[in-house]
Design a protein around this motif. Structure first.
Motif, PDB file in Angstrom:
ATOM      1  N   VAL A  92       0.813  -1.216   0.000  1.00 57.84           N
ATOM      2  CA  VAL A  92       0.000   0.000   0.000  1.00 57.84           C
ATOM      3  C   VAL A  92       0.850   1.271   0.000  1.00 57.84           C
ATOM      4  O   VAL A  92       0.333   2.378   0.101  1.00 57.84           O
ATOM      5  CB  VAL A  92      -0.990   0.029   1.196  1.00 57.84           C
ATOM      6  CG1 VAL A  92      -1.931  -1.148   1.138  1.00 57.84           C
ATOM      7  CG2 VAL A  92      -0.258   0.050   2.528  1.00 57.84           C
ATOM      8  N   LYS A  93       2.166   1.102  -0.137  1.00 60.94           N
ATOM      9  CA  LYS A  93       3.063   2.260  -0.203  1.00 60.94           C
ATOM     10  C   LYS A  93       3.156   2.741  -1.643  1.00 60.94           C
ATOM     11  O   LYS A  93       3.476   1.964  -2.546  1.00 60.94           O
ATOM     12  CB  LYS A  93       4.452   1.883   0.317  1.00 60.94           C
ATOM     13  CG  LYS A  93       5.432   3.041   0.294  1.00 60.94           C
ATOM     14  CD  LYS A  93       6.786   2.613   0.848  1.00 60.94           C
ATOM     15  CE  LYS A  93       7.772   3.781   0.812  1.00 60.94           C
ATOM     16  NZ  LYS A  93       9.102   3.405   1.360  1.00 60.94           N
ATOM     17  N   PRO A  94       2.887   4.008  -1.898  1.00 55.59           N
ATOM     18  CA  PRO A  94       2.938   4.521  -3.278  1.00 55.59           C
ATOM     19  C   PRO A  94       4.350   4.455  -3.848  1.00 55.59           C
ATOM     20  O   PRO A  94       5.345   4.662  -3.139  1.00 55.59           O
ATOM     21  CB  PRO A  94       2.484   5.979  -3.133  1.00 55.59           C
ATOM     22  CG  PRO A  94       1.785   6.046  -1.816  1.00 55.59           C
ATOM     23  CD  PRO A  94       2.454   5.041  -0.940  1.00 55.59           C
ATOM     24  N   ASP A  95       4.446   4.159  -5.139  1.00 53.38           N
ATOM     25  CA  ASP A  95       5.747   4.191  -5.801  1.00 53.38           C
ATOM     26  C   ASP A  95       6.042   5.617  -6.252  1.00 53.38           C
ATOM     27  O   ASP A  95       5.346   6.571  -5.853  1.00 53.38           O
ATOM     28  CB  ASP A  95       5.781   3.205  -6.978  1.00 53.38           C
ATOM     29  CG  ASP A  95       4.770   3.555  -8.082  1.00 53.38           C
ATOM     30  OD1 ASP A  95       4.243   4.687  -8.100  1.00 53.38           O
ATOM     31  OD2 ASP A  95       4.515   2.673  -8.940  1.00 53.38           O
ATOM     32  N   GLY A  96       7.038   5.779  -7.076  1.00 55.64           N
ATOM     33  CA  GLY A  96       7.428   7.120  -7.499  1.00 55.64           C
ATOM     34  C   GLY A  96       6.360   7.853  -8.287  1.00 55.64           C
ATOM     35  O   GLY A  96       6.365   9.091  -8.355  1.00 55.64           O
ATOM     36  N   VAL A  99       1.485   5.314  -7.398  1.00 56.55           N
ATOM     37  CA  VAL A  99       0.658   4.128  -7.615  1.00 56.55           C
ATOM     38  C   VAL A  99       0.954   3.088  -6.539  1.00 56.55           C
ATOM     39  O   VAL A  99       2.113   2.852  -6.190  1.00 56.55           O
ATOM     40  CB  VAL A  99       0.913   3.521  -9.006  1.00 56.55           C
ATOM     41  CG1 VAL A  99       0.110   2.239  -9.204  1.00 56.55           C
ATOM     42  CG2 VAL A  99       0.580   4.540 -10.087  1.00 56.55           C
ATOM     43  N   THR A 100      -0.096   2.460  -6.009  1.00 52.95           N
ATOM     44  CA  THR A 100       0.066   1.408  -5.013  1.00 52.95           C
ATOM     45  C   THR A 100      -0.394   0.073  -5.584  1.00 52.95           C
ATOM     46  O   THR A 100      -1.231   0.021  -6.481  1.00 52.95           O
ATOM     47  CB  THR A 100      -0.757   1.716  -3.740  1.00 52.95           C
ATOM     48  OG1 THR A 100      -2.145   1.704  -4.067  1.00 52.95           O
ATOM     49  CG2 THR A 100      -0.385   3.066  -3.156  1.00 52.95           C
ATOM     50  N   MET A 101       0.130  -1.011  -5.035  1.00 53.89           N
ATOM     51  CA  MET A 101      -0.249  -2.346  -5.472  1.00 53.89           C
ATOM     52  C   MET A 101      -1.511  -2.845  -4.779  1.00 53.89           C
ATOM     53  O   MET A 101      -2.084  -3.861  -5.170  1.00 53.89           O
ATOM     54  CB  MET A 101       0.900  -3.326  -5.217  1.00 53.89           C
ATOM     55  CG  MET A 101       2.183  -2.967  -5.959  1.00 53.89           C
ATOM     56  SD  MET A 101       1.932  -2.776  -7.752  1.00 53.89           S
ATOM     57  CE  MET A 101       1.460  -4.435  -8.201  1.00 53.89           C
ATOM     58  N   ALA A 102      -1.931  -2.155  -3.723  1.00 56.56           N
ATOM     59  CA  ALA A 102      -3.160  -2.519  -3.011  1.00 56.56           C
ATOM     60  C   ALA A 102      -3.744  -1.268  -2.379  1.00 56.56           C
ATOM     61  O   ALA A 102      -3.039  -0.280  -2.129  1.00 56.56           O
ATOM     62  CB  ALA A 102      -2.883  -3.579  -1.942  1.00 56.56           C
ATOM     63  N   ASP A 103      -5.046  -1.301  -2.116  1.00 59.52           N
ATOM     64  CA  ASP A 103      -5.744  -0.146  -1.537  1.00 59.52           C
ATOM     65  C   ASP A 103      -5.691  -0.139  -0.021  1.00 59.52           C
ATOM     66  O   ASP A 103      -5.826   0.915   0.600  1.00 59.52           O
ATOM     67  CB  ASP A 103      -7.207  -0.152  -1.985  1.00 59.52           C
ATOM     68  CG  ASP A 103      -7.339  -0.027  -3.487  1.00 59.52           C
ATOM     69  OD1 ASP A 103      -6.871   0.987  -4.024  1.00 59.52           O
ATOM     70  OD2 ASP A 103      -7.883  -0.952  -4.122  1.00 59.52           O
ATOM     71  N   LEU A 121       7.248   2.669   7.182  1.00 62.37           N
ATOM     72  CA  LEU A 121       7.153   2.530   5.730  1.00 62.37           C
ATOM     73  C   LEU A 121       6.268   3.593   5.084  1.00 62.37           C
ATOM     74  O   LEU A 121       6.592   4.126   4.028  1.00 62.37           O
ATOM     75  CB  LEU A 121       6.605   1.143   5.380  1.00 62.37           C
ATOM     76  CG  LEU A 121       7.510  -0.054   5.655  1.00 62.37           C
ATOM     77  CD1 LEU A 121       6.779  -1.347   5.312  1.00 62.37           C
ATOM     78  CD2 LEU A 121       8.809   0.036   4.866  1.00 62.37           C
ATOM     79  N   LEU A 122       5.135   3.894   5.712  1.00 63.27           N
ATOM     80  CA  LEU A 122       4.135   4.757   5.079  1.00 63.27           C
ATOM     81  C   LEU A 122       4.246   6.222   5.501  1.00 63.27           C
ATOM     82  O   LEU A 122       3.799   7.104   4.766  1.00 63.27           O
ATOM     83  CB  LEU A 122       2.728   4.241   5.396  1.00 63.27           C
ATOM     84  CG  LEU A 122       2.442   2.795   4.981  1.00 63.27           C
ATOM     85  CD1 LEU A 122       1.032   2.388   5.421  1.00 63.27           C
ATOM     86  CD2 LEU A 122       2.607   2.631   3.478  1.00 63.27           C
ATOM     87  N   GLY A 302      -1.504   5.544   4.074  1.00 59.17           N
ATOM     88  CA  GLY A 302      -1.969   4.282   3.523  1.00 59.17           C
ATOM     89  C   GLY A 302      -2.932   3.663   4.515  1.00 59.17           C
ATOM     90  O   GLY A 302      -2.875   3.951   5.716  1.00 59.17           O
ATOM     91  N   LEU A 303      -3.826   2.816   4.022  1.00 65.21           N
ATOM     92  CA  LEU A 303      -4.831   2.193   4.884  1.00 65.21           C
ATOM     93  C   LEU A 303      -4.313   0.866   5.425  1.00 65.21           C
ATOM     94  O   LEU A 303      -3.980  -0.040   4.646  1.00 65.21           O
ATOM     95  CB  LEU A 303      -6.124   1.956   4.103  1.00 65.21           C
ATOM     96  CG  LEU A 303      -6.894   3.196   3.649  1.00 65.21           C
ATOM     97  CD1 LEU A 303      -8.144   2.780   2.877  1.00 65.21           C
ATOM     98  CD2 LEU A 303      -7.269   4.074   4.837  1.00 65.21           C
ATOM     99  N   VAL A 304      -4.247   0.757   6.748  1.00 59.34           N
ATOM    100  CA  VAL A 304      -3.820  -0.473   7.409  1.00 59.34           C
ATOM    101  C   VAL A 304      -4.850  -0.824   8.462  1.00 59.34           C
ATOM    102  O   VAL A 304      -5.254   0.037   9.251  1.00 59.34           O
ATOM    103  CB  VAL A 304      -2.429  -0.318   8.057  1.00 59.34           C
ATOM    104  CG1 VAL A 304      -2.018  -1.614   8.758  1.00 59.34           C
ATOM    105  CG2 VAL A 304      -1.387   0.072   7.015  1.00 59.34           C
ATOM    106  N   PHE A 305      -5.284  -2.098   8.479  1.00 63.03           N
ATOM    107  CA  PHE A 305      -6.272  -2.560   9.445  1.00 63.03           C
ATOM    108  C   PHE A 305      -5.706  -3.706  10.261  1.00 63.03           C
ATOM    109  O   PHE A 305      -5.050  -4.604   9.741  1.00 63.03           O
ATOM    110  CB  PHE A 305      -7.562  -2.998   8.743  1.00 63.03           C
ATOM    111  CG  PHE A 305      -8.450  -1.848   8.377  1.00 63.03           C
ATOM    112  CD1 PHE A 305      -9.573  -1.551   9.128  1.00 63.03           C
ATOM    113  CD2 PHE A 305      -8.144  -1.037   7.294  1.00 63.03           C
ATOM    114  CE1 PHE A 305     -10.383  -0.468   8.812  1.00 63.03           C
ATOM    115  CE2 PHE A 305      -8.939   0.043   6.967  1.00 63.03           C
ATOM    116  CZ  PHE A 305     -10.067   0.332   7.725  1.00 63.03           C
TER     117      PHE A 305
END
Length: 364
Positions: A92-96, A99-103, A121-122, A302-305
């Motif tokens: 869920v960490k944005p790239d350059g 864009v993230t690989m997950a929401d 990380l975030l 980023g969203l973390v649950f």
């Protein structure tokens, strides 16, 4: 705004918790069956993920290490750099390009480690000093009262409590569809003069922000108001919140145990229990902590649950559901927007949020 056409992709730490893949994989399978518009990124060891091979709408990411429930934070943060927890959060960490690989990411792992790794990380949103843990408790209206912080921050300033109120309001608005959720400040009395200096100052800040129309501040609330459903959201520091949470869980368990003891005491009470079984099942369901599983780590980029470490498949699936709802309703953007508007309207309450909205896209 809710975008019903967008695919929601969740990253899942399949190794976290007391039970690991024996719980997380069945929960993921059930979640996928119930959400045809969702995709999952399953993170874990190659052997553990083998049962999920060939699942539709799934991508597997292999991690070589696991953060154990009793691992110190520094081990998770500095030594286990290829842990399933860390790799899941990285999705869920944005790239350059933003864009993230997950929401959103879901883990049942060590709470302290999850918060530390996620924050490292975030990073936190501009205008937020500390992330907070938010979850729900049942109330007598057959609904839920959202509460934060539930343990991430033992000592809080008045400004921190204001930030919690802003983030929590965005959470309730996004997930529960309440545009102006009511906010209560947990105190030892409803009167403005009650509480320590931090609580009094927090009340002043919340009233000022409410007067400006940025949150809907009800006023001070007491512990019993959580279960009365007096407000949609209750704000407190992490020490008080965690004590309240564990007390509520213990009380619910004790009531259930007492009922079982009384209904099995004699042949007559057993017969009464048979007649009352439908009511007892409904009562048990209303107190079932598994329904409330899934705490949001608010204030991150980023969203973390966080799921309970002892969660079974039903409870873990509910944590996935909460992450799905948050991502579907763009919680991250809502938190950012509320922080920006609120903190700019209140000089001295915190640093204004950046003008750039957080990344909310994932790779196709």
């Amino acid at each position: 705004m809710n975008d019903t056409t967008r695919t929601v992709r969740l990253s899942v730490d399949c190794m976290g918790g007391d039970h690991g893949p024996s719980v997380t994989l069945p929960a993921c399978r059930s979640f996928l069956d119930r959400h045809p518009d969702a995709e999952l990124v399953l993170v874990g060891t190659e052997q553990a993920l083998a049962p999920a091979a060939g699942w539709a709408r799934c991508r597997m990411v292999i991690a070589s290490e696991v953060v154990e429930m009793d691992d110190p934070v520094e081990v998770a943060l500095r030594k286990k750099r290829d842990s399933s927890m860390r790799v899941a959060i990285q999705q869920v960490k944005p790239d350059g390009n933003g864009v993230t690989m997950a929401d959103a990411c879901v883990s049942a792992g060590n709470t302290g480690a999850l918060m530390a790794v996620a924050r490292y990380l975030l990073k936190t949103l501009d205008g937020i000093d500390r992330p907070a843990i938010a979850s729900v408790m049942p109330n007598q209206h057959d609904g839920f009262t959202t509460m934060l912080d539930l343990g991430a921050n033992v000592d809080c300033s008045a400004e921190h409590l204001l930030q919690f109120a802003v983030m929590g309001s965005a959470l309730v608005s996004a997930v529960d569809g309440k545009e102006a959720p009511t906010v209560g400040l947990l105190n030892i009395g409803q009167e403005v003069i009650k509480g320590n200096e931090t609580i009094k100052r927090a009340g002043e800040l919340l009233r000022a922000v409410s007067a400006a129309g940025h949150i809907n501040f009800h006023g001070n609330v007491e512990g019993n108001d959580i279960f009365k459903g007096t407000t949609d959201l209750v704000v407190c520091d992490g020490f008080v919140g965690n004590v309240a949470l564990k007390t509520a869980e213990g009380l619910a368990g004790m009531i259930t145990s007492f009922l079982k003891q009384e209904f099995t005491r004699t042949p007559l009470t057993k017969m009464v229990a048979m007649l009352a079984m439908p009511m007892l099942k409904r009562f048990s369901r209303r107190l079932d902590h598994r329904r409330f599983n899934g705490a949001a780590l608010l204030g991150l980029r980023g969203l973390v649950f966080k799921s309970h470490g002892s969660a079974d498949a039903l409870a873990f699936e509910n944590a996935l559901n909460r992450a799905y709802d948050a991502a579907r309703n763009r919680l991250l953007d809502r938190v950012h927007d509320r922080i920006l508007a609120t903190l700019q309207a209140l000089p001295g309450a915190g640093t204004a949020a950046a003008n750039e909205p957080p990344a909310a896209r994932h790779a196709a």
